[in-house]
Scaffold this motif. Structure first.
Motif, short mmCIF file in Angstrom:
data_model
loop_
_atom_site.label_atom_id
_atom_site.label_comp_id
_atom_site.label_asym_id
_atom_site.label_seq_id
_atom_site.Cartn_x
_atom_site.Cartn_y
_atom_site.Cartn_z
N ASP A 158 0.84 -1.19 0.00
CA ASP A 158 0.00 0.00 0.00
C ASP A 158 0.88 1.25 0.00
OD1 ASP A 158 -1.85 1.99 0.37
OD2 ASP A 158 -2.61 1.24 2.28
N LEU A 159 0.97 1.90 -1.15
CA LEU A 159 1.81 3.09 -1.25
C LEU A 159 1.30 4.22 -0.38
CD1 LEU A 159 2.87 3.26 -5.00
CD2 LEU A 159 4.17 2.48 -3.04
N ARG A 160 0.00 4.26 -0.11
CA ARG A 160 -0.51 5.31 0.78
C ARG A 160 0.08 5.16 2.18
NH1 ARG A 160 -6.52 4.33 0.47
NH2 ARG A 160 -5.64 2.25 0.37
N TRP A 161 0.30 3.91 2.60
CA TRP A 161 0.92 3.66 3.90
C TRP A 161 2.41 3.96 3.86
CZ3 TRP A 161 4.62 -0.14 5.12
CH2 TRP A 161 4.93 -0.23 6.47
N LEU A 162 3.07 3.55 2.76
CA LEU A 162 4.51 3.77 2.64
C LEU A 162 4.86 5.24 2.50
CD1 LEU A 162 5.66 0.92 0.24
CD2 LEU A 162 6.21 1.18 2.65
N LEU A 163 4.01 5.99 1.81
CA LEU A 163 4.33 7.37 1.46
C LEU A 163 3.14 8.27 1.76
CD1 LEU A 163 6.36 9.28 0.09
CD2 LEU A 163 5.30 8.71 -2.07
N ALA A 164 3.07 8.73 2.98
CA ALA A 164 2.01 9.65 3.35
C ALA A 164 2.51 11.06 3.06
CB ALA A 164 1.65 9.50 4.83
#
Length: 170
Positions: A158-164
Motif C-alpha cells: 500500500d503506497l498510501r501507507w509507505l508514502l504519506a
C-alpha cells in the motif's frame, strides 16, 4: 498526450519523486540505526528482507569501515620518510601525496605502525580505529525487484501507507 498533460505529469512526478526521496532517506537512516543496534545487541550484520508473504526480496548488510593509518605527527613522519625514502620527499618538505597513499596501502593497521620491510616503528603515524558503519548495502535477491513490482500492482504493498505525503495519516 498533449503538452498540458505532459506538464501536469512532470509536476506530479516531481512532487512524488521528492516525497519518495525524503521518505527513502528517513527510512534508510532508521534502518541503519536499527542495524547498528541489532549488531550491538545480537551481533547481527545482515538481514533478509521479505514481503508480507515471507517471499525474500533483498538482503541488507552493514558495511564495516576499515581502520586506517593516519598521520598523527606530520613533522615526525616527514623526517622519517626523508631519511628512509628521500626521493619521496618534495622540496617543500612534505611527503608526496601519491606515495603516501600507496605506502599507507602497504601498512598494517596495528599500533605502533611499522615499516613492512624493516619492522621499524614509523614516527608520526598512528592507527585510527574504524568508525561506526555509516551505510549498508541493499542487494535485491534474484527476482526481488519483480516481486516488489508485482506486489505493488496487486495492492499487496500500500503506497498510501509507505508514502504519506505531508506526513499525514491515510
Amino acid at each position: 498526450m498533449n503538452l498540458r498533460d505532459r506538464a501536469t505529469r512532470v509536476v506530479v512526478l516531481r512532487v512524488l519523486r521528492d516525497a519518495v526521496e525524503a521518505e527513502y532517506r528517513a527510512e534508510r537512516r532508521a534502518v541503519l540505526d536499527g542495524l547498528r543496534a541489532a549488531r550491538a545487541e545480537l551481533a547481527l550484520k545482515s538481514m533478509r528482507v521479505t514481503l508480507p508473504d515471507d517471499i525474500p526480496i533483498a538482503t541488507l548488510t552493514l558495511i564495516d569501515p576499515q581502520p586506517t593509518v593516519v598521520v598523527a605527527d606530520e613533522d615526525a613522519f616527514t623526517a622519517w620518510v626523508a631519511v628512509n625514502h628521500p626521493g619521496e620527499v618534495e622540496t617543500l618538505v612534505r611527503v608526496r601525496p601519491a606515495w603516501r597513499r600507496e605506502f599507507f596501502g602497504r601498512l598494517a593497521c596495528f599500533d605502533p605502525v611499522a615499516d613492512p620491510h624493516t619492522g621499524e616503528v614509523i614516527p608520526g603515524l598512528a592507527v585510527e580505529p574504524a568508525s561506526e558503519p555509516r551505510s549498508f548495502s541493499l542487494r535485491p535477491v534474484p527476482g526481488g525487484v519483480e516481486r516488489v513490482a508485482r506486489a505493488w500492482h496487486t495492492g499487496e504493498i500500500d503506497l498510501r501507507w509507505l508514502l504519506a505525503l505531508g506526513g499525514g495519516e491515510t
